[in-house]
Design an enzyme around this catalytic site. Structure first.
Site, PDB file in Angstrom:
ATOM      1  N   ASP A   1      -0.828  -4.902   6.059  1.00  0.00           N
ATOM      2  CA  ASP A   1      -1.830  -5.763   5.426  1.00  0.00           C
ATOM      3  C   ASP A   1      -1.555  -5.951   3.934  1.00  0.00           C
ATOM      4  OD1 ASP A   1      -2.316  -2.999   5.104  1.00  0.00           O
ATOM      5  OD2 ASP A   1      -4.339  -3.423   4.384  1.00  0.00           O
ATOM      6  N   GLU A   2      -2.130  -7.014   3.386  1.00  0.00           N
ATOM      7  CA  GLU A   2      -2.207  -7.249   1.939  1.00  0.00           C
ATOM      8  C   GLU A   2      -0.898  -6.995   1.192  1.00  0.00           C
ATOM      9  OE1 GLU A   2      -6.756  -6.326   0.812  1.00  0.00           O
ATOM     10  OE2 GLU A   2      -5.587  -4.532   1.161  1.00  0.00           O
ATOM     11  N   VAL A   3       0.176  -7.602   1.645  1.00  0.00           N
ATOM     12  CA  VAL A   3       1.428  -7.427   0.918  1.00  0.00           C
ATOM     13  C   VAL A   3       1.418  -8.374  -0.278  1.00  0.00           C
ATOM     14  CG1 VAL A   3       3.934  -7.457   1.064  1.00  0.00           C
ATOM     15  CG2 VAL A   3       2.577  -6.833   3.070  1.00  0.00           C
TER      16      VAL A   3
ATOM     17  N   HIS B   1       0.814  -1.225   0.000  1.00  0.00           N
ATOM     18  CA  HIS B   1       0.000   0.000   0.000  1.00  0.00           C
ATOM     19  C   HIS B   1       0.845   1.272   0.000  1.00  0.00           C
ATOM     20  CE1 HIS B   1      -3.970  -1.847   0.456  1.00  0.00           C
ATOM     21  NE2 HIS B   1      -3.377  -2.741   1.222  1.00  0.00           N
TER      22      HIS B   1
END
Ligand SMILES: *[C@@H]1O[C@H](CO)[C@@H](O)[C@H](O)[C@H]1NC(C)=O
Ligand SMILES: *[C@@H]1O[C@H](CO)[C@@H](O)[C@H](O)[C@H]1NC(C)=O
Ligand SMILES: *[C@@H]1O[C@H](CO)[C@@H](O)[C@H](O)[C@H]1NC(C)=O
Length: 530
Positions: free
Chosen positions: A325-327, A265
């Site tokens: 999060d969400e790597v 992100h």
């Protein structure tokens, strides 16, 4: 549970009084204990009504938090009042002072996780008294008082004889705003803080930067917003803006926890921080695209050390949200240097190991600045070694969140719940009900585990939200979360909640807030653009 010690003695009597008098007094969120005496009320005369400090109060004039709250609530109560009606003099007998008594000395600087928010409100014919351990509790009580004041048909203001003993069920009652996907003007943030206070929410989680834009103006790295904001002049938060938000929040008993999410992100960080992001490859050549933060370079950690030192000073709260999060691993996987580093470190093909390697170093760094941290659940899921006092933010709905709450608390970490409260998801009908029905402690676990749930947070992600629809999308829907986190767990009657929330929404309109309707109906004073 939360600082109720001093009140435990009176609890039995309260129960008895409750049975006698029954519930009443439409307040949102529902206070813990309310007693209303039917048919007994006092008038308030705006021209003479004032808030003041009781003689025995340990805090007095000069405490900005309360001084300013007195002004604010006077205006909120009597905003519609243009000129005092002629007959005001007739009400010589009216009680015209709400006295506030704070027991603990000190007008605390900033609210924190351990702030005491309990209060007692005693409204009778001849005196209005608000007592609280701290100024933060007094703020909550002032809000409650403001909701108890009604307006009779002849336009006069009155308040029913009422006794309230109140305290929050959870100490962390948050709201997330995302200012990266769309820029939110400072004014919209300040208004959101106002309405948070009306709902007794106490943490503003500022998801300030993300892939699409970097509006935070950094003193150490001005290029980040210069090159990463949608517009470096109009779509940024200057140091002054940030101060304004923190102060506005403080005066309402709201903590500000900023999130600088890494290593994923972070696309908007790239232009202003050359070399920070991982170059992605196609075959043996860089494709020109970039992935997450490059975790194998020393320069990455040098950069983060400076940035997070700044962030740690700018934001006074003990906690920072570090994301995690969400790597996305595709880019790391494509990059030969990353892969040779993986080999060298013995990580095999497991890119979560690489992610952990990065996060671990980041967490150590932030700890060394004397800060605590909140991270999204992936950090826990990937087995990163975190400090025992880390707060794990549960957001994924794919695994039932109840299962994750059980896992996180079983491992001894504190848990913060958001999974069922993504209010950016909307649907036709009364979708506040789903948020309202959630029971945060409904998971398999011991009472020790349940005690590790510090609260929850409503999230308003910004893909489809900017200043045009933020307020109606948030309110009164986020109120459902606010009541779930404040009130007794047994407060679950949907019909009663509907009436009170609809009534509260009308109060919000009266305060100039563009809160959307729950269902068919009307308010005495409809919203109109001022
Ligand atoms: C005061 O009490 C009356 C009667 O119990 C009730 O109808 C009214 O709604 C109450 N007013 C407020 C402002 O709570
Ligand atoms: C990075 O730092 C480590 C330890 O501080 C050092 O051993 C290593 O040589 C450095 N790597 C580069 C590429 O400078
Ligand atoms: C919540 O309400 C229940 C039922 O009225 C009561 O037994 C319990 O003590 C209350 N919890 C707190 C923390 O006051």
């Amino acid at each position: 549970m939360i600082g109720t010690g001093s009140m435990a003695g009176g609890l039995l009597m309260w129960l008895w009084l409750w049975l006698l008098a029954g519930p009443g007094g439409a307040v949102w969120p529902q206070p813990q204990h309310v007693r209303v005496w039917p048919g007994s009320s006092s008038r308030l005369v705006p021209a003479r009504f004032r808030f003041g400090y009781a003689r025995d109060s340990a805090v007095g004039p000069g405490c900005a938090v309360l001084d300013q709250a007195f002004l604010r609530y006077w205006r909120l109560l009597f905003a519609a009042q243009r000129r005092p009606p002629e007959y005001e003099q007739l009400w010589e007998m009216s009680c015209n002072e709400l006295l506030v008594s704070v027991t603990k000395p000190g007008c605390e600087d900033y609210p924190n996780m351990d702030s005491e928010e309990s209060y007692k409100l005693s409204i009778s014919e001849d005196s209005f008294l608000l007592t609280a351990d701290s100024v933060w509790g007094a703020l909550r009580g002032l809000e409650t008082f403001s909701q108890l004041v009604g307006r009779a048909e002849d336009g006069t203001y009155y308040v029913n004889k009422t006794d309230i003993v109140d305290f929050p069920r959870f100490r962390y009652r948050g709201l997330l705003l995302d200012t990266s996907r769309h820029y939110l003007p400072v004014k919209a943030i300040l208004e959101t803080l106002d309405v948070m206070a009306y709902n007794k929410l106490n943490v503003f989680h500022w998801h300030i930067v993300d892939d699409p834009s970097f509006p935070y103006e950094s003193a150490a790295f001005p290029d980040l917003s210069e090159k990463g904001a949608y517009n470096p002049i109009t779509h940024v938060y200057t140091p002054n803006d940030v101060k304004l938000v923190i102060e506005h929040a403080r005066l309402r008993g709201i903590r500000v926890i900023p999130e600088f999410d890494t290593p994923g992100h972070t696309l908007s960080w790239g232009p202003g921080a050359p070399g920070l992001l991982t170059p992605c490859y196609i075959g043996s050549k860089p494709s020109g695209a970039y992935g997450p933060v490059n975790p194998i370079l020393n320069s990455t950690y040098q950069f983060m050390a400076v940035l997070f030192r700044e962030v740690s000073t700018v934001f006074p709260d003990f906690y920072l949200h570090l994301g995690g999060d969400e790597v996305e691993f595709t880019c790391w996987r494509s990059n030969p240097e990353i892969n040779s580093f993986m080999k060298q470190m013995g990580f095999g093909q497991d890119y979560t190991e690489l992610e952990s390697f990065y996060i671990q170093r980041l967490l150590d760094m932030v700890s060394s600045y004397g800060k605590g941290y909140v991270v999204w659940q992936e950090v826990f899921d990937n087995g990163v070694k975190v400090k025992p006092d880390t707060i794990i933010h549960v957001w994924k709905e794919s695994v039932p969140y109840q299962h994750k709450m059980a896992q996180v608390t079983k491992a001894g970490y504190r848990a913060l719940l958001s999974a069922p409260w993504y209010l950016n998801h909307i649907s036709y009908g009364q979708d506040w009900l789903a948020a309202y029905k959630v029971e945060p402690l409904q998971f398999a676990g011991s009472s020790e585990q349940k005690a590790l749930v510090i609260g929850g947070e409503a999230c308003m992600w910004g893909e489809y939200v900017d200043a045009t629809n933020l307020t109606p999308r948030l309110w009164p829907r986020a109120g459902a979360v606010a009541e779930r986190l404040w009130s007794n767990e047994t407060v679950r009657d949907l019909q009663d909640a509907y009436y009170r929330l609809a009534d509260f929404r009308c109060k919000l309109l009266g305060r100039g807030i563009q809160a959307e309707p729950l269902f068919v109906g009307y308010c005495d004073h409809e919203y109109s653009r001022s």
